[in-house]
Design an enzyme around this catalytic site. Structure first.
Site, PDB file in Angstrom:
ATOM      1  N   LEU A 146       1.274   5.497   6.527  1.00 44.97           N
ATOM      2  CA  LEU A 146       0.843   7.025   6.863  1.00 44.97           C
ATOM      3  C   LEU A 146       0.853   7.061   8.420  1.00 44.97           C
ATOM      4  O   LEU A 146       0.897   8.316   8.956  1.00 44.97           O
ATOM      5  CB  LEU A 146      -0.498   7.187   6.269  1.00 44.97           C
ATOM      6  CG  LEU A 146      -0.549   7.225   4.626  1.00 44.97           C
ATOM      7  CD1 LEU A 146      -1.894   7.905   4.207  1.00 44.97           C
ATOM      8  CD2 LEU A 146       0.485   8.230   4.189  1.00 44.97           C
TER       9      LEU A 146
ATOM     10  N   HIS B  47      14.991   4.995  -2.463  1.00 42.99           N
ATOM     11  CA  HIS B  47      15.752   5.550  -3.474  1.00 42.99           C
ATOM     12  C   HIS B  47      16.991   4.700  -3.744  1.00 42.99           C
ATOM     13  O   HIS B  47      17.289   4.532  -4.864  1.00 42.99           O
ATOM     14  CB  HIS B  47      15.908   6.951  -3.411  1.00 42.99           C
ATOM     15  CG  HIS B  47      14.552   7.578  -3.826  1.00 42.99           C
ATOM     16  ND1 HIS B  47      14.329   8.954  -3.827  1.00 42.99           N
ATOM     17  CD2 HIS B  47      13.520   7.347  -3.983  1.00 42.99           C
ATOM     18  CE1 HIS B  47      13.296   9.470  -3.744  1.00 42.99           C
ATOM     19  NE2 HIS B  47      12.528   8.260  -3.901  1.00 42.99           N
TER      20      HIS B  47
ATOM     21  N   ALA C 172       0.962  -1.193   0.085  1.00 41.24           N
ATOM     22  CA  ALA C 172       0.102   0.009  -0.008  1.00 41.24           C
ATOM     23  C   ALA C 172       0.930   1.177   0.024  1.00 41.24           C
ATOM     24  O   ALA C 172       0.254   2.342   0.163  1.00 41.24           O
ATOM     25  CB  ALA C 172      -0.854   0.021   1.209  1.00 41.24           C
ATOM     26  N   GLY C 173       2.114   1.123  -0.057  1.00 42.07           N
ATOM     27  CA  GLY C 173       3.192   2.257  -0.049  1.00 42.07           C
ATOM     28  C   GLY C 173       3.260   2.891   1.241  1.00 42.07           C
ATOM     29  O   GLY C 173       3.420   1.927   2.448  1.00 42.07           O
TER      30      GLY C 173
ATOM     31  N   ASP D 255       7.001   9.581  -5.010  1.00 43.42           N
ATOM     32  CA  ASP D 255       8.625   9.334  -4.865  1.00 43.42           C
ATOM     33  C   ASP D 255       8.921   7.785  -5.440  1.00 43.42           C
ATOM     34  O   ASP D 255       8.331   7.190  -6.464  1.00 43.42           O
ATOM     35  CB  ASP D 255       9.017   9.486  -3.504  1.00 43.42           C
ATOM     36  CG  ASP D 255       8.242   8.542  -2.564  1.00 43.42           C
ATOM     37  OD1 ASP D 255       7.341   7.741  -2.954  1.00 43.42           O
ATOM     38  OD2 ASP D 255       8.700   8.355  -1.420  1.00 43.42           O
TER      39      ASP D 255
ATOM     40  N   GLY E  75       3.837   4.171  -2.802  1.00 38.75           N
ATOM     41  CA  GLY E  75       5.181   3.810  -3.239  1.00 38.75           C
ATOM     42  C   GLY E  75       5.355   2.262  -3.652  1.00 38.75           C
ATOM     43  O   GLY E  75       6.389   2.011  -4.195  1.00 38.75           O
TER      44      GLY E  75
END
Length: 261
Positions: A68, A90, A64-65, A145, A114
């Site tokens: 949060l 990254h 789900a990235g 990102d 993400g």
């Protein structure tokens, strides 16, 4: 089997297998996971025996990235926290892109935020039929990102990249294939089998040739024609002089299967 808390990792037969392993949190990216992902990417890159790397998610989600809740818990330091997450992610994406071994991503379920960015960073991306893709960033007031702003325009074109990022349109696996975002769609119960077959193919293949293909494709957008052809000439001649190149040519001439190192 694994030296990590948020990932499962194993290696056998020249194949390294990475699984995002926070299924209770939809494999959300927290700082430990991103730090471990960067570490395992470096580990795969540094190991000369690795000829293929697979990446998938545990449970019903690929990922789900960004987590949060972790961002919210950082309070007034959330900007610093998110910067650390992005930096680790990254480093992992960059290492996967530049390592010799191809990265095969198996997308099981939703890849959002993400998770979407990480999924499309693979050299080959195989999705189960139930998989789906959603940028999701702006829904949380965030921008992308994980290399998404680099990868998406190259894969699907500027207009479609704008649509995905600005509207959070969800793509089904079939739509993602039609758009050129992924490599293939298979039945959910065949996803692991298909990815393992691809990994086994790379494990039998010539690592140097695959490394050169990755380097050529990574350099191509920034090179003019002559620069790219010079790079091609240098790399193909180096392949021809290598043990695997000599084996491949000899096997072809003698009509037998090559046995690459």
């Amino acid at each position: 089997m694994s030296d990590y808390d948020t990932l499962a990792f194993e290696q056998s037969d020249a194949v390294a297998r990475i699984t995002l392993n926070r299924p209770g949190a939809a494999n959300g990216f927290n700082e430990p996971m991103m730090r471990e992902l960067a570490d395992v990417a470096a580990r795969c890159e540094a190991d000369p025996t690795v000829k293929a790397v697979t990446l998938t998610g545990a449970g019903k989600f690929f990922s789900a990235g960004g987590d949060l809740k972790g961002m919210a818990d950082a309070g007034d330091a959330r900007g610093v926290y998110v910067r650390r997450l992005a930096n680790h992610l990254h480093r992992a994406v960059s290492t996967f892109a530049r390592m010799d071994a191809p990265l095969i991503v198996a997308v099981n379920g939703m890849a959002a935020g993400g998770g979407f960015s990480l999924a499309i960073a693979g050299d080959l991306v195989i999705a189960g039929k139930s998989a789906a893709f959603n940028m999701a960033y702006t829904r949380a007031g965030l921008s992308p990102d994980g290399s998404a702003s680099h990868q998406l325009p190259r894969l699907v074109g500027l207009r479609r990249a704008q649509e995905l990022m600005l509207t959070n349109r969800t793509l089904s696996a079939a739509e993602a294939l039609d758009w050129g975002l992924i490599t293939a769609v298979v039945d959910d119960d065949q996803l692991h089998t298909e990815v393992e077959a691809l990994a086994a193919q790379f494990a039998r293949g010539a690592k140097g040739a695959n490394r050169n293909i990755k380097q050529l494709l990574l350099a191509s957008p920034g090179n003019d024609l002559e620069t790219q052809m010079e790079m091609e000439a240098r790399l193909v001649s180096a392949c021809a002089d290598s043990i695997d190149g000599r084996e491949g040519i000899d096997a072809f001439i003698n009509k037998r299967s090559p046995k690459f190192s």
